[in-house]
Design an enzyme around this catalytic site. Sequence first.
Site, short mmCIF file in Angstrom:
data_model
loop_
_atom_site.label_atom_id
_atom_site.label_comp_id
_atom_site.label_asym_id
_atom_site.label_seq_id
_atom_site.Cartn_x
_atom_site.Cartn_y
_atom_site.Cartn_z
N PHE A 146 0.78 -1.25 0.12
CA PHE A 146 0.08 -0.06 -0.11
C PHE A 146 0.80 1.30 -0.03
O PHE A 146 0.59 2.41 0.70
CB PHE A 146 -0.93 -0.11 1.25
CG PHE A 146 -1.82 -1.22 1.57
CD1 PHE A 146 -2.70 -1.75 0.58
CD2 PHE A 146 -1.95 -1.74 2.66
CE1 PHE A 146 -3.44 -2.76 0.64
CE2 PHE A 146 -2.62 -2.79 2.88
CZ PHE A 146 -3.30 -3.36 1.72
N GLU A 349 -2.08 6.54 7.72
CA GLU A 349 -1.39 7.08 8.69
C GLU A 349 -2.05 6.97 10.33
O GLU A 349 -1.90 8.05 10.89
CB GLU A 349 -1.21 8.75 8.31
CG GLU A 349 -0.06 8.73 7.23
CD GLU A 349 -0.06 10.18 6.50
OE1 GLU A 349 0.40 11.04 6.95
OE2 GLU A 349 -0.57 9.95 5.33
C1 LIG Z 1 -4.80 3.70 -0.12
C2 LIG Z 1 -3.60 3.42 0.87
C3 LIG Z 1 -2.51 4.25 1.10
C4 LIG Z 1 -1.45 4.11 1.92
N1 LIG Z 1 -0.22 4.56 1.66
C5 LIG Z 1 0.81 4.12 2.55
C6 LIG Z 1 1.96 4.69 2.30
O1 LIG Z 1 2.13 5.71 1.61
N2 LIG Z 1 3.12 4.16 3.16
C7 LIG Z 1 2.92 3.28 4.08
O2 LIG Z 1 3.69 2.85 4.76
N3 LIG Z 1 1.52 2.76 4.36
C8 LIG Z 1 0.53 3.26 3.44
N4 LIG Z 1 -0.81 2.74 3.75
C9 LIG Z 1 -0.99 1.57 4.70
C10 LIG Z 1 -1.85 2.21 6.02
O3 LIG Z 1 -1.11 3.06 6.37
C11 LIG Z 1 -2.46 1.03 6.69
O4 LIG Z 1 -3.35 0.25 5.94
C12 LIG Z 1 -2.73 1.20 7.99
O5 LIG Z 1 -1.90 1.90 8.78
C13 LIG Z 1 -3.40 0.20 8.64
O6 LIG Z 1 -2.54 -0.97 8.71
P1 LIG Z 1 -3.14 -2.31 7.98
O7 LIG Z 1 -4.02 -2.13 6.79
O8 LIG Z 1 -1.89 -3.52 8.13
O9 LIG Z 1 -4.28 -2.70 9.21
P2 LIG Z 1 -4.12 -3.61 10.35
O10 LIG Z 1 -3.11 -3.07 11.16
O11 LIG Z 1 -4.12 -4.91 10.38
O12 LIG Z 1 -5.60 -3.16 11.27
C14 LIG Z 1 -6.60 -3.92 11.21
C15 LIG Z 1 -7.47 -3.32 12.07
O13 LIG Z 1 -7.31 -3.60 13.31
C16 LIG Z 1 -7.31 -2.55 14.17
N5 LIG Z 1 -6.26 -2.47 15.21
C17 LIG Z 1 -5.21 -2.83 14.93
N6 LIG Z 1 -4.33 -2.73 16.14
C18 LIG Z 1 -5.20 -2.38 17.06
C19 LIG Z 1 -5.13 -2.42 18.58
N7 LIG Z 1 -3.99 -2.42 19.20
N8 LIG Z 1 -6.41 -1.86 18.99
C20 LIG Z 1 -7.43 -1.86 18.44
N9 LIG Z 1 -7.83 -1.93 17.12
C21 LIG Z 1 -6.43 -2.39 16.42
C22 LIG Z 1 -7.04 -1.27 12.99
O14 LIG Z 1 -7.38 -0.05 13.49
C23 LIG Z 1 -7.79 -1.70 11.95
O15 LIG Z 1 -9.20 -1.25 12.00
C24 LIG Z 1 -1.65 2.97 2.73
C25 LIG Z 1 -2.90 2.27 2.80
C26 LIG Z 1 -3.94 2.65 1.82
C27 LIG Z 1 -5.34 1.85 1.80
#
Ligand SMILES: Cc1cc2nc3c(=O)[nH]c(=O)nc-3n(C[C@H](O)[C@H](O)[C@H](O)COP(=O)(O)OP(=O)(O)OC[C@H]3O[C@@H](n4cnc5c(N)ncnc54)[C@H](O)[C@@H]3O)c2cc1C
Lengths: 370, 334
Positions: A146, A349
Amino acid sequence: MSFELPEQYEEHRKRAREFALKNFTEELSLKYDETEGYPDEIRRAVFEGGFVSFEDPWKTLISMEEFCRVDPGLGLSAIAAAFGSELLLLYGTEEQRKKYLEPTLRGERISALAVTEPVAGSDVAGIASTLSKTDGGFLLNGHKMFITNGSVASHYYVLARSSPPPSFEKRHHGMSVVIVERGWEGLKAFKLKGKLGMRATDTAELVFENIKVPQENLVGEEGKGFYYIMTFFNISRAYVAAQAVGIAQGFLDVLGEALKGKANVGEWEQFVLAEAATKVEAARQLTYRAASLIFQFRPDPALTSMAKYYSAEVANEVAEAAMLAVGEDAIKGAVEKLYRDAKITEIWEGTSEIEKLVIYRQLMKRLSGQ
Amino acid sequence: MSEEELVRQVVSEFCEKEIEGSWLKIEREGLDRQLISKLSQTGFLGAIVPPELGGAGMSEKQYMVVLEVLAEHSPSVSFYVFLQNSLVASPLMSSSGNEELLKEIASGEIRGTMIHDGFRMAKKNSISINGGLKGDAKLVPLPDAEVKLVSLNGLYLVRGGTVKRTYRVLGFKGIAFGDIEFNGEKAVMISDEKAESVFLKASGPVAAMAIGMARRSINMAIEYSKQREAFGKKLFEFQPISFYLLSLKEQLEAYESYVYGAADKLRAKALALDLARRAARVSLQVHGGYGYLEDSGVERFYRDSMALSLISGLRLNEMIEASRGILGPGSATV
Ligand SMILES: Cc1cc2nc3c(=O)[nH]c(=O)nc-3n(C[C@H](O)[C@H](O)[C@H](O)COP(=O)(O)OP(=O)(O)OC[C@H]3O[C@@H](n4cnc5c(N)ncnc54)[C@H](O)[C@@H]3O)c2cc1C
C-alpha cells in the site's frame, strides 16, 4: 488573542480554491478516477503554483484542505508527491537534502514513504524487512504494501529492521530509515488497482531483493528509525486531518447546494445542515490548533491524533448525511466519488483506533507527570 | 425445516456453486446469459411470478430469503433479481393481460426495468406522452432492457428507447446504468399505480437485501479478526474490535426477525439499510488497508449499501410517512 488565520493565508486559501476549481475539472476528475492513472500534469502545476511549501507549512495545509474540498484524489496525489520528505528536513544530511529533498520540493522528483508491510500496518514495529550490513552500507530485503506513489516515485524512504529486537516489548528498537532510489537493482514495484477511492493516487506493492544501499543513504542514526517515523506521523497526521476537513467541507457544500435548490426545507434538514456545519467547524479548529503547535516546533501528539481521528470521523458522518439528503442523484458523478474518497482518512497514517491509543497514552503520560 | 429454511438452503447452495467463485467477474463484466438462465431455472428470476407462468410462486418471505442470500454473495445479482421481480413483475402482476410478458421475464428471455418520474428522470426534460413517449430518462438500471415500465400519471409499458450512454454508478457494479432517449415509442398504460407505491411494496425485499449485505460484512470482519494479527495479538482480542462486532451482530439478529416479522416493512427497511451501511463501514475498518481493495470483497458492501439506500426511496419522505403512521397524520409537517 485571535482565532483567525492571518490575511496572507486567507489569500492563499482563495488561490488554492480557485486553482482547484479551475484545474480539477469534472472531466479530469472522472478520468483519473476511472483509469486510476497518475495525474502528473496536475502535480507539476501544483508545485509550479507554489501550493506545497516546506518553509511555510500553513500553505501546504490550506492547499490540502481546499484541494480535498474539490477533489481529494487529484489534490492529494499532487501534494503527496513530496510524501515523507519531512524526514530529511528533520534528520537528513546536507547531501541528502540537496540530492533528494530540494529537487522534490521543486517538483522534479517524487518521493514515497514505505513503512507498511503485508504482515504489519498499525503495528509498525512488527515489520519484517531487513537491512543487513555489507561493505560500505546495507543490503535491503523485504516486502512493502500500500505504498502511495509506489510505482511513480523516484525515491523511497524505507523503514526496515537493522538489528534484531532485544525483546518483544522493545521491538521498536533496531529499526532504521534508508533512502532507496527507483532504478536500483533489486527493486520491483507492482501498482495496486481497484481501490475504493483516492483512485488518482498511485498505490503499489514493493519488493526489495538484495538492494545495495550505500551508507550515505542512511537517514539520521542507525537504530532510531521507529522514532523518526513516529515523529513524522505526528506531523503528517495534521495534513490527513486537513484532508478530512476539506472532504467534510466538500460535502457541506453539496448539502448546502441541495437545500438551496429546494422550495421547502423542513426543520429536519435544517438540523442536518446545522449539525454538519458545526462538526466541520470543530474539526477545522482542532486541526488548526494541532497544526499551529507542530509548525511552532512544539507538537502535541495527543492533539494531533485527536484532530486526525475526529476530522476523519466528521468527514464520514457528514458524507453519509449529505448523501442521504441528496438522494438518488448522489449515486453518480462528483458526489459519489467524494463519498468513496472519504473513507481512507480513517485508515491511513494511523487508523482511528490507533489514534485513540495514542491519545490515551499521551494523556496518561501527562497525568503521571512524564 | 420450514419453507423459508428450505429456500435458504437451496439459495445458499446455488450461491456457493454459481456465484462465490465469480462475484468479481460479475462486478467487472456484468451478469452473463448463462447466469441469467440459471437464475431462471432455479426460479429466482420469476420468484414471485405464479408457477403457471413459469415462475416459482414464492411467498413474500421466501422471496425475501432469496434476495437476502444472493446479497450476501453478490449484491449485484440480488439487485438484478429484485429489479425483475419487485419493480417489473410485481406491477405487471397487478394488472391483467400481461401473462405472456411475465412468462418471458421469468424465463429471462426478456429483461425489464423501471423508470421513475422525478426520481429517475432527468429533471429538466421530463418525459411526456404525446402520441408516444418523448423525452430523456437518466440513471436507469439496465437501460438496454427490452421492456421498460415508465411511471408517469400511472405505469406505462414501453418497448425500446435509444440508449444514449451507459455507465457504472456508486454501487451494484455488475449492473450498467444509463441514459435513454424516447422518441415517440408506443406507451401502453397498464395501471394507475405510481412508482412510489411499487417501491413502497418493495420495502420488505429491500430490507432483506440490506440484511444480507450486513450479515456478510459482519461475518467477513469476524473471520478476518480471528486471522489477522497486530501487536502479537489476533484482532478479535482487542476489546474495541470485539465490541464493534458484538454490537453489530446483536443488531443483525434483532433486525433480522423484525424485517421478516414486522407488518410495517417501511420502517424495517430504514433500519436494515442503516445497519448495512454501518456494518460495511466497520468491516472495512477492521480489514484495514486490505478492505480498501476491490479483490477483498469488502469495499463493495460499503458502496452497495449506500447505493441501495439512495435508490430505494428518499429517506426524509419515508421518515415522514413512518412518523405519521405512529404519531398520527399531523406529525412531521414543519
Ligand atoms: C490507499 C492507501 C495508501 C496507503 N499509503 C501508505 C504509504 O504511503 N506508506 C505506508 O507505509 N503505508 C501506507 N498505507 C498503509 C496504511 O497506513 C495501513 O493500511 C494502516 O496503517 C493500517 O494497517 P493495516 O492495513 O495493516 O491494518 P491492521 O494494522 O491489520 O489493522 C486492522 C484493523 O485492526 C485495528 N487494530 C490494529 N491494532 C489495534 C489495537 N491495538 N487495538 C484496536 N484495534 C487495532 C485497526 O485499527 C484496523 O481497524 C496506505 C494504505 C492505503 C489503503
